[in-house]
Design a protein around this motif. Sequence first.
Motif, PDB file in Angstrom:
ATOM      1  N   ALA A 199     106.599 120.204   5.393  1.00 26.26           N
ATOM      2  CA  ALA A 199     106.818 119.710   6.668  1.00 26.26           C
ATOM      3  C   ALA A 199     107.505 118.619   6.757  1.00 26.26           C
ATOM      4  O   ALA A 199     108.147 118.698   8.206  1.00 26.26           O
ATOM      5  N   ALA A 200     107.928 117.508   6.274  1.00 20.42           N
ATOM      6  CA  ALA A 200     109.145 117.399   6.994  1.00 20.42           C
ATOM      7  C   ALA A 200     110.275 117.708   7.355  1.00 20.42           C
ATOM      8  O   ALA A 200     110.674 117.400   8.153  1.00 20.42           O
ATOM      9  N   GLU A 201     109.968 118.633   6.493  1.00 22.94           N
ATOM     10  CA  GLU A 201     111.941 119.420   6.781  1.00 22.94           C
ATOM     11  C   GLU A 201     111.507 120.285   8.457  1.00 22.94           C
ATOM     12  O   GLU A 201     112.092 120.285   9.011  1.00 22.94           O
ATOM     13  N   ALA A 202     109.323 120.815   8.148  1.00 20.69           N
ATOM     14  CA  ALA A 202     109.945 121.365   9.710  1.00 20.69           C
ATOM     15  C   ALA A 202     109.660 120.594  11.059  1.00 20.69           C
ATOM     16  O   ALA A 202     110.530 120.061  12.260  1.00 20.69           O
ATOM     17  N   LYS A 203     109.242 118.893  10.511  1.00 23.27           N
ATOM     18  CA  LYS A 203     108.668 118.370  11.983  1.00 23.27           C
ATOM     19  C   LYS A 203     110.362 117.441  12.251  1.00 23.27           C
ATOM     20  O   LYS A 203     110.192 117.242  13.822  1.00 23.27           O
ATOM     21  N   ARG A 204     111.077 117.477  11.304  1.00 24.55           N
ATOM     22  CA  ARG A 204     112.371 116.767  11.448  1.00 24.55           C
ATOM     23  C   ARG A 204     113.250 117.654  13.103  1.00 24.55           C
ATOM     24  O   ARG A 204     113.917 118.033  13.595  1.00 24.55           O
ATOM     25  N   VAL A 205     113.202 119.300  12.562  1.00 25.07           N
ATOM     26  CA  VAL A 205     113.682 120.551  13.377  1.00 25.07           C
ATOM     27  C   VAL A 205     112.778 120.039  14.776  1.00 25.07           C
ATOM     28  O   VAL A 205     113.939 120.448  15.586  1.00 25.07           O
ATOM     29  N   LEU A 206     111.420 120.553  14.246  1.00 27.77           N
ATOM     30  CA  LEU A 206     111.063 120.207  16.187  1.00 27.77           C
ATOM     31  C   LEU A 206     111.074 118.711  16.474  1.00 27.77           C
ATOM     32  O   LEU A 206     111.201 118.897  17.978  1.00 27.77           O
ATOM     33  N   ALA A 207     111.064 117.860  16.404  1.00 24.50           N
ATOM     34  CA  ALA A 207     111.780 116.329  16.835  1.00 24.50           C
ATOM     35  C   ALA A 207     112.979 116.624  17.603  1.00 24.50           C
ATOM     36  O   ALA A 207     112.814 116.235  18.605  1.00 24.50           O
ATOM     37  N   ALA A 243     101.412 110.185  11.106  1.00 27.72           N
ATOM     38  CA  ALA A 243     102.158 108.590  10.953  1.00 27.72           C
ATOM     39  C   ALA A 243     102.871 109.739   9.616  1.00 27.72           C
ATOM     40  O   ALA A 243     104.331 108.926   9.813  1.00 27.72           O
ATOM     41  N   TYR A 244     102.732 110.531   9.254  1.00 25.80           N
ATOM     42  CA  TYR A 244     103.716 112.120   8.654  1.00 25.80           C
ATOM     43  C   TYR A 244     104.848 112.545   9.984  1.00 25.80           C
ATOM     44  O   TYR A 244     106.052 112.329   8.898  1.00 25.80           O
ATOM     45  N   SER A 245     104.459 112.720  10.352  1.00 24.17           N
ATOM     46  CA  SER A 245     104.626 113.078  11.841  1.00 24.17           C
ATOM     47  C   SER A 245     106.396 112.004  12.143  1.00 24.17           C
ATOM     48  O   SER A 245     107.415 112.216  12.662  1.00 24.17           O
ATOM     49  N   LEU A 246     105.956 110.599  12.808  1.00 26.47           N
ATOM     50  CA  LEU A 246     106.664 109.663  12.694  1.00 26.47           C
ATOM     51  C   LEU A 246     107.621 109.563  11.736  1.00 26.47           C
ATOM     52  O   LEU A 246     108.961 108.942  11.847  1.00 26.47           O
ATOM     53  N   ALA A 247     107.192 109.093  10.637  1.00 31.81           N
ATOM     54  CA  ALA A 247     108.266 108.764   9.739  1.00 31.81           C
ATOM     55  C   ALA A 247     109.091 110.684   9.293  1.00 31.81           C
ATOM     56  O   ALA A 247     110.349 109.641   9.158  1.00 31.81           O
ATOM     57  N   ALA A 248     108.668 111.237   9.563  1.00 38.22           N
ATOM     58  CA  ALA A 248     110.022 112.621   9.268  1.00 38.22           C
ATOM     59  C   ALA A 248     110.957 112.268  11.101  1.00 38.22           C
ATOM     60  O   ALA A 248     111.318 113.474  11.261  1.00 38.22           O
ATOM     61  N   GLY A 249     110.759 111.169  12.102  1.00 39.64           N
ATOM     62  CA  GLY A 249     111.670 111.498  13.376  1.00 39.64           C
ATOM     63  C   GLY A 249     111.546 111.816  14.488  1.00 39.64           C
ATOM     64  O   GLY A 249     111.553 112.352  15.233  1.00 39.64           O
ATOM     65  N   MET A 250     109.497 111.988  14.481  1.00 40.80           N
ATOM     66  CA  MET A 250     109.293 112.473  15.687  1.00 40.80           C
ATOM     67  C   MET A 250     109.022 111.498  17.192  1.00 40.80           C
ATOM     68  O   MET A 250     109.183 110.299  16.154  1.00 40.80           O
ATOM     69  N   GLN A 251     108.810 111.361  18.285  1.00 39.75           N
ATOM     70  CA  GLN A 251     108.657 110.496  19.390  1.00 39.75           C
ATOM     71  C   GLN A 251     107.169 110.672  19.199  1.00 39.75           C
ATOM     72  O   GLN A 251     106.275 111.615  19.875  1.00 39.75           O
ATOM     73  N   PHE A 445     115.847 116.815   7.750  1.00 38.24           N
ATOM     74  CA  PHE A 445     115.398 115.755   6.797  1.00 38.24           C
ATOM     75  C   PHE A 445     115.228 114.811   5.032  1.00 38.24           C
ATOM     76  O   PHE A 445     115.605 115.729   4.228  1.00 38.24           O
ATOM     77  N   GLY A 446     116.494 114.042   5.121  1.00 34.69           N
ATOM     78  CA  GLY A 446     116.648 113.360   3.796  1.00 34.69           C
ATOM     79  C   GLY A 446     117.930 113.906   3.572  1.00 34.69           C
ATOM     80  O   GLY A 446     118.970 114.439   4.262  1.00 34.69           O
ATOM     81  N   ASP A 447     118.681 113.802   2.226  1.00 33.54           N
ATOM     82  CA  ASP A 447     119.677 114.341   1.231  1.00 33.54           C
ATOM     83  C   ASP A 447     120.448 115.317   2.014  1.00 33.54           C
ATOM     84  O   ASP A 447     119.709 116.665   2.204  1.00 33.54           O
TER      85      ASP A 447
END
Length: 731
Positions: A199-207, A243-251, A445-447
């Motif tokens: 989800a972190a990865e997917a949300k970053r891409v969506l963002a 909260a998870y979406s914000l942390a992954a970089g979504m607005q 998302f991430g390193d």
Amino acid sequence: MKLSSDEKIDIREVLKDLDKYCPRRKGWTWRKKVEDQKIGPFVYKDTSENLKNSVPLPAAHYFGNVDPQCDLVITTEIASGRFEDDLRRMRMAAWHGADHIMVIRTTGQSHIDGLIEGTPEGVGGIPVTRKQIRATRKALDAIEEEVGRPINFHSYVSGLAGPEMAVLFAEEGVNGAHQDPQYNVLYRDINMHRSFVDAAEAKRVLADGDILQLDGAHNANATAKEAWKVTPELFVQHAINCAYSLAAGMQADLIALSTVPPTAPPAPKLRLDLPYAVALREVFQGFRFRAQQNTRYMETDTMETTITHVLDTMISRLTPTDIQSTITPDEGRNIPWHYNNVAGVNTARQTLMGLDGLMEQIELKKDGIMGEEVREMKERAVLFLEDILEGGGYYAAVEGGQFVDSGYFPERRGDGIVRDAEGGDGAGTVIPREPDYGAPVCSHFGDNIYARGEGKACSDYGGCTLCDPSKIQYIDELDPEDNVERRLKRPMAERAAGLLRPEVERHGDGLVCVTLFVPDKPQIAEAAALEMARRMGLQTPEVISRRIMHPAEGSLFEIKGVLDVAVRRDEFPETEREEPLTDAEIEAWVRPRGIHVVAATVGEDEHSVGLHEILDIKHGGIEKYGFHCHNLGTSVPIEGVMAAAEETGARAVIISTIVTHADVHKGHMRRLDELARERNLRDRLLLVAGGTQVTDQLARECGMNAGFGRGATGRDVASFLVRTLRDEEAG
Ligand code: Z98
């Protein structure tokens, strides 16, 4: 590709050169609100820009055919099972005001750990593939040009292949997506560690792709035994995903909470659902709200579903909402039918237009039961979250069956969905990232070794597929049996042969629905209704709705079946039918001129109903436009009619014959024309005849200026009179 409103969408044209297709726009689009917009006779408070092409609501013709568009995005869910059929549905829905097209994917796709290619047929939806997305986006490009408004295309990024789907969506210009790791865990039994890492990865891409995200909390409403009791849990599901979406970089303004008013009548709906909607909006200020209609308590009665939907939509207006989602009112009894997509969209827009400006007139009470309920719900939600934290966190909570039961928290019934943290699809597939890991695309998302320098991460290797679309590998059909070309063969051959069949799910499927009332006990009545449908020639008849009117007096049934009939379209040559003028145009021309019209039923005809329909203001007749009508009554001799026309200085004569024998109606018409000529009145008078046996052609052959048959309205007659008199006046 360009669409013309009188031609069907050309699927072959859509499919052409898809390997070269690039989306012309990426990211989500909201409607633009227009303040105090004047449309026709009204000033609207909550509308957006008008459409170029649309089908207005049925009653619009009373109001100058206005078609105001509300300020909320309207969703329709499309699920024919074949993407080529989906496209036509989308076009119909867009003409009725949908600008968020949610394409449901085939059952089971969320369990596939990777992308699939080609365009196989689906069950309950379509397999989401690159080819399907491109064809859909390309068709939507043309449809949005046609209606004059951007259309958001949406599908699903939850599931095992979440990050891959997110990249695919970002590459191909998909505008909205569901993404919620809790959905994977609770509703698809996908491993929880895998789901949250993905989800972190997917949300970053969506963002990075400006793609709007919907969460999955509405599924708890849809699956709970007593949906109105799981509200505290719903807050928690929304909160975790936000909260998870914000942390992954979504607005926040591209994170939408997917909410559903939990109940339906006969439950006291507004009493329960309104405080819930208010509390949600207070807690989640700054996020977006997608209000889905209630699907938990849908029965097979589309009327009942529609009424619940109206109440749901009212809640959307009473509390701020950004997206009004609709579902086909026949979901649950068929593969939803295309005209029911339109029905759902129309329910939302009709309700929203009816409620225009509501919040400038009323205010929700903050004290009393509303305030109490809101506070209580928030408290229970906080307690629910604290319970999770105390119990060791989310994973432990799910293992302990914390989610989706029928108790109003903290009441528990031990019926939650239990998942093993080390079980489910994709268990054991999370591996630590190597220090030299390089991400395949810039959004990540991430390193990642590529993201450490200046500029775009992918510049180290000459561009990724998100930055350089020429690097995308387009794969065409792989299955020799199940592909769009094969599926199109029969429909295309039938179309080329000019054959037409009824349809509701897929091209030419022959499906029809009949409504039958049978006056007997339910069981006997149902068997009888099915037999009657068979005798009508329907194949595989099936009852899709049953409604008891009285246990002994009878029941009403809707029965679907296949009508294996194809008719040739060339049997029905197109005749040019001129659209009548609008009421406003007619009245504006008539009223200042004081035009007299003489009318009568002639010969020995005592039937005056038809003529009254045409003349009387009460029946919407021509009087209402300001014509001075002299109705001479029934059985009036032609000579009497002509005398009155002369006396009143009339510009038109309307004669009517309903009952006729031995062609007397023809004789009357000829005589009227003859007399007018004898008296030198023919140039001044427009002669119009009406009646069941009269057609325009026949009337003209008998010397009339026009004839009106069955179904003609006062507006049709008035429109003809105004057009002709106006032309005369213009010389
Ligand atoms: C709606 N009719 O939203 P499958 N992810 C999330 C979902 O809610 C859903 C999917 C994925 C509903 C649609 N929701 C139901 C968060 C589905 C779909 O596994 O392909 O069905 O995933 O209006």
